[in-house]
Design a protein around this motif. Structure first.
Motif, PDB file in Angstrom:
ATOM      1  N   VAL A 101       8.542  32.703 -15.570  1.00 31.84           N
ATOM      2  CA  VAL A 101       7.662  31.730 -14.924  1.00 31.84           C
ATOM      3  C   VAL A 101       6.646  32.496 -14.086  1.00 31.84           C
ATOM      4  CG1 VAL A 101       7.549  29.752 -13.361  1.00 31.84           C
ATOM      5  CG2 VAL A 101       9.526  30.039 -14.882  1.00 31.84           C
ATOM      6  N   TRP A 102       5.365  32.235 -14.349  1.00 28.37           N
ATOM      7  CA  TRP A 102       4.280  32.997 -13.744  1.00 28.37           C
ATOM      8  C   TRP A 102       3.380  32.111 -12.909  1.00 28.37           C
ATOM      9  CZ3 TRP A 102       4.346  38.210 -15.095  1.00 28.37           C
ATOM     10  CH2 TRP A 102       5.098  38.547 -16.238  1.00 28.37           C
ATOM     11  N   ASP A 103       2.930  32.654 -11.802  1.00 28.09           N
ATOM     12  CA  ASP A 103       1.850  32.071 -11.019  1.00 28.09           C
ATOM     13  C   ASP A 103       0.696  33.065 -11.105  1.00 28.09           C
ATOM     14  OD1 ASP A 103       0.142  30.859  -9.288  1.00 28.09           O
ATOM     15  OD2 ASP A 103       1.462  30.942  -7.538  1.00 28.09           O
ATOM     16  N   GLY A 104      -0.233  32.807 -12.015  1.00 28.28           N
ATOM     17  CA  GLY A 104      -1.249  33.797 -12.316  1.00 28.28           C
ATOM     18  C   GLY A 104      -0.599  35.002 -12.975  1.00 28.28           C
ATOM     19  N   ASP A 105      -0.800  36.180 -12.391  1.00 27.65           N
ATOM     20  CA  ASP A 105      -0.194  37.400 -12.926  1.00 27.65           C
ATOM     21  C   ASP A 105       1.133  37.743 -12.252  1.00 27.65           C
ATOM     22  OD1 ASP A 105      -2.325  37.816 -14.681  1.00 27.65           O
ATOM     23  OD2 ASP A 105      -3.475  38.948 -13.175  1.00 27.65           O
ATOM     24  N   ASP A 106       1.582  36.894 -11.338  1.00 26.78           N
ATOM     25  CA  ASP A 106       2.802  37.174 -10.583  1.00 26.78           C
ATOM     26  C   ASP A 106       4.008  36.488 -11.210  1.00 26.78           C
ATOM     27  OD1 ASP A 106       1.382  38.659  -8.668  1.00 26.78           O
ATOM     28  OD2 ASP A 106       0.912  36.841  -7.517  1.00 26.78           O
ATOM     29  N   LEU A 107       5.054  37.268 -11.467  1.00 24.72           N
ATOM     30  CA  LEU A 107       6.312  36.708 -11.955  1.00 24.72           C
ATOM     31  C   LEU A 107       7.034  36.088 -10.767  1.00 24.72           C
ATOM     32  CD1 LEU A 107       8.306  36.446 -14.371  1.00 24.72           C
ATOM     33  CD2 LEU A 107       9.346  38.594 -13.576  1.00 24.72           C
ATOM     34  N   VAL A 108       7.183  34.761 -10.779  1.00 27.54           N
ATOM     35  CA  VAL A 108       7.746  34.061  -9.612  1.00 27.54           C
ATOM     36  C   VAL A 108       9.100  33.431  -9.889  1.00 27.54           C
ATOM     37  CG1 VAL A 108       5.498  33.651  -8.558  1.00 27.54           C
ATOM     38  CG2 VAL A 108       6.434  31.964 -10.161  1.00 27.54           C
ATOM     39  N   GLY A 109       9.612  33.580 -11.100  1.00 28.94           N
ATOM     40  CA  GLY A 109      10.921  33.031 -11.412  1.00 28.94           C
ATOM     41  C   GLY A 109      11.276  33.273 -12.858  1.00 28.94           C
ATOM     42  N   GLY A 110      12.521  32.971 -13.188  1.00 22.42           N
ATOM     43  CA  GLY A 110      12.948  33.125 -14.570  1.00 22.42           C
ATOM     44  C   GLY A 110      14.452  33.087 -14.706  1.00 22.42           C
ATOM     45  N   LEU A 111      14.891  33.253 -15.931  1.00 26.55           N
ATOM     46  CA  LEU A 111      16.318  33.284 -16.239  1.00 26.55           C
ATOM     47  C   LEU A 111      16.516  34.090 -17.509  1.00 26.55           C
ATOM     48  CD1 LEU A 111      16.804  31.218 -18.854  1.00 26.55           C
ATOM     49  CD2 LEU A 111      16.514  29.489 -17.094  1.00 26.55           C
ATOM     50  N   TYR A 112      17.769  34.475 -17.747  1.00 25.54           N
ATOM     51  CA  TYR A 112      18.084  35.146 -19.007  1.00 25.54           C
ATOM     52  C   TYR A 112      19.486  34.750 -19.442  1.00 25.54           C
ATOM     53  CZ  TYR A 112      21.133  38.635 -16.752  1.00 25.54           C
ATOM     54  OH  TYR A 112      22.146  39.258 -16.069  1.00 25.54           O
ATOM     55  N   GLY A 113      19.764  34.939 -20.735  1.00 27.42           N
ATOM     56  CA  GLY A 113      21.075  34.599 -21.256  1.00 27.42           C
ATOM     57  C   GLY A 113      21.258  35.126 -22.663  1.00 27.42           C
ATOM     58  N   VAL A 114      22.441  34.897 -23.183  1.00 26.44           N
ATOM     59  CA  VAL A 114      22.862  35.418 -24.479  1.00 26.44           C
ATOM     60  C   VAL A 114      22.864  34.298 -25.512  1.00 26.44           C
ATOM     61  CG1 VAL A 114      24.777  36.490 -25.743  1.00 26.44           C
ATOM     62  CG2 VAL A 114      24.247  37.219 -23.400  1.00 26.44           C
ATOM     63  N   SER A 115      22.353  34.595 -26.700  1.00 27.81           N
ATOM     64  CA  SER A 115      22.335  33.641 -27.805  1.00 27.81           C
ATOM     65  C   SER A 115      23.250  34.140 -28.906  1.00 27.81           C
ATOM     66  CB  SER A 115      20.902  33.491 -28.339  1.00 27.81           C
ATOM     67  OG  SER A 115      20.867  32.617 -29.447  1.00 27.81           O
ATOM     68  N   LEU A 116      24.160  33.248 -29.342  1.00 29.78           N
ATOM     69  CA  LEU A 116      25.105  33.592 -30.407  1.00 29.78           C
ATOM     70  C   LEU A 116      25.405  32.333 -31.192  1.00 29.78           C
ATOM     71  CD1 LEU A 116      26.751  36.019 -31.467  1.00 29.78           C
ATOM     72  CD2 LEU A 116      28.613  35.302 -29.962  1.00 29.78           C
ATOM     73  N   GLY A 117      25.087  32.340 -32.480  1.00 27.34           N
ATOM     74  CA  GLY A 117      25.256  31.124 -33.268  1.00 27.34           C
ATOM     75  C   GLY A 117      24.389  30.023 -32.687  1.00 27.34           C
ATOM     76  N   ALA A 118      24.990  28.876 -32.409  1.00 21.87           N
ATOM     77  CA  ALA A 118      24.275  27.767 -31.782  1.00 21.87           C
ATOM     78  C   ALA A 118      24.724  27.589 -30.334  1.00 21.87           C
ATOM     79  CB  ALA A 118      24.488  26.480 -32.574  1.00 21.87           C
ATOM     80  N   ALA A 119      25.149  28.701 -29.715  1.00 23.18           N
ATOM     81  CA  ALA A 119      25.536  28.685 -28.304  1.00 23.18           C
ATOM     82  C   ALA A 119      24.587  29.565 -27.509  1.00 23.18           C
ATOM     83  CB  ALA A 119      26.973  29.196 -28.137  1.00 23.18           C
ATOM     84  N   PHE A 120      24.243  29.107 -26.309  1.00 17.49           N
ATOM     85  CA  PHE A 120      23.455  29.915 -25.385  1.00 17.49           C
ATOM     86  C   PHE A 120      24.234  30.026 -24.090  1.00 17.49           C
ATOM     87  CE2 PHE A 120      20.270  31.110 -22.305  1.00 17.49           C
ATOM     88  CZ  PHE A 120      19.461  31.996 -23.010  1.00 17.49           C
TER      89      PHE A 120
END
Length: 229
Positions: free
Chosen positions: A115-134
C-alpha cells in the motif's frame, strides 16, 4: 501445541510441507536465531464470503486514497512487518524467517500486498499460497487504514482466484472486526485438506498494475450472498 527445531534444518520445501500439515514457524524475537513450530488448538480464519468492511473503510478503498500493488516490494513488506508497532515493541520475524519467506516468494509460493502513498510504502501484508489456501503471515501500517486496505484487496484477489481458505493463524480483536473466527483444529484441517485438493490462481487479477478499489469491493460484495461454508 509447539515444538522446536534448528532453523538451519528448515528449508522452503520443509516449510511448504509444514503448512500442508497445518503447522507454521515462529521465533521468540527478532534476535533469537532459533525457530519453533506452532499448531494452535483453535485456528483463526476469515471466511472469504463473510468479510466485513466498515463503511468508512469502504469509502477509503473506493476512493483509491492509496495505491495498492502486489508482489512489487516483497522484502520491503517483510521489513515493515518486522518493525515495532503500536503495542508491540518486538517481533517474531527474525533473519531466518525473512530468508525462508523470500525463498518461498522466489518460488511463487509467497506473495505481498503493498500500500503506497505516492512513492512511500505505508502498509502491506504477506503470506503463503498453497493450493487454494492462503496463509496470512503478518501485516503492518505506517498510515491510518493502510493495512486494512491491504487486507480488503487481498480478500478480493483470493475470491477472484478461486481460493477456499484464508488462514489468519490466530484471531485478534482487529481481525475480528473483519469477520475472523476461530475453529477447532480438526475443523481447520478438514478445510485445509479441501483447499489443498484444489488449485487457485493468485494472479487471476493482474499483478502488473494496481486494481481499483471499487473493483475489489465489487468482488467482495458478489461473494457475500453465497454463504457456502
Amino acid at each position: 501445541m509447539t515444538s522446536r527445531d534448528s532453523a538451519s534444518e528448515i528449508t522452503p520445501d520443509v516449510l511448504l510441507r509444514a503448512y500442508a500439515c497445518g503447522i507454521f514457524p515462529m521465533a521468540e524475537s527478532a534476535d533469537d536465531p532459533s525457530l519453533f513450530w506452532v499448531e494452535p488448538e483453535r485456528r483463526g480464519i476469515i471466511p472469504l464470503d463473510r468479510l466485513h468492511v466498515a463503511s468508512r473503510l469502504a469509502r477509503t478503498v473506493r476512493a483509491d486514497t492509496f495505491t495498492v500493488t502486489v508482489d512489487h516490494a516483497f522484502e520491503a513488506v517483510i521489513a515493515g512487518c518486522a518493525e515495532p508497532q503500536a503495542g508491540r515493541d518486538d517481533t517474531w520475524i527474525n533473519r531466518r524467517i525473512r530468508e525462508l519467506y523470500v525463498g518461498l516468494f522466489e518460488r511463487g509460493h509467497c506473495h505481498s500486498v503493498e500500500v503506497w502513498d505516492g512513492d512511500d510504502l505505508v502498509g502491506g501484508l504477506y503470506g503463503v499460497s498453497l493450493g487454494a489456501a492462503f496463509f496470512g503471515e503478518s501485516m503492518f501500517h505506517r498510515a491510518r487504514d493502510a493495512s486494512k486496505v491491504a487486507l480488503v484487496h487481498l480478500v478480493a484477489r483470493l475470491i477472484a482466484g478461486g481460493y477456499l481458505l484464508l488462514d489468519t493463524q490466530f484471531v485478534t480483536e482487529h481481525l475480528r472486526t473483519f469477520g475472523a473466527i476461530e475453529i477447532p483444529r480438526p475443523a481447520y484441517l478438514a478445510r485445509l485438506d479441501a483447499a489443498l485438493a484444489r488449485q487457485a490462481d493468485f494472479a487471476h487479477l493482474p499483478t502488473e498494475r494496481p486494481i481499483a478499489g471499487k473493483e475489489a469491493l465489487a468482488l467482495i460484495a458478489a461473494a457475500a450472498p453465497s454463504r457456502q461454508r
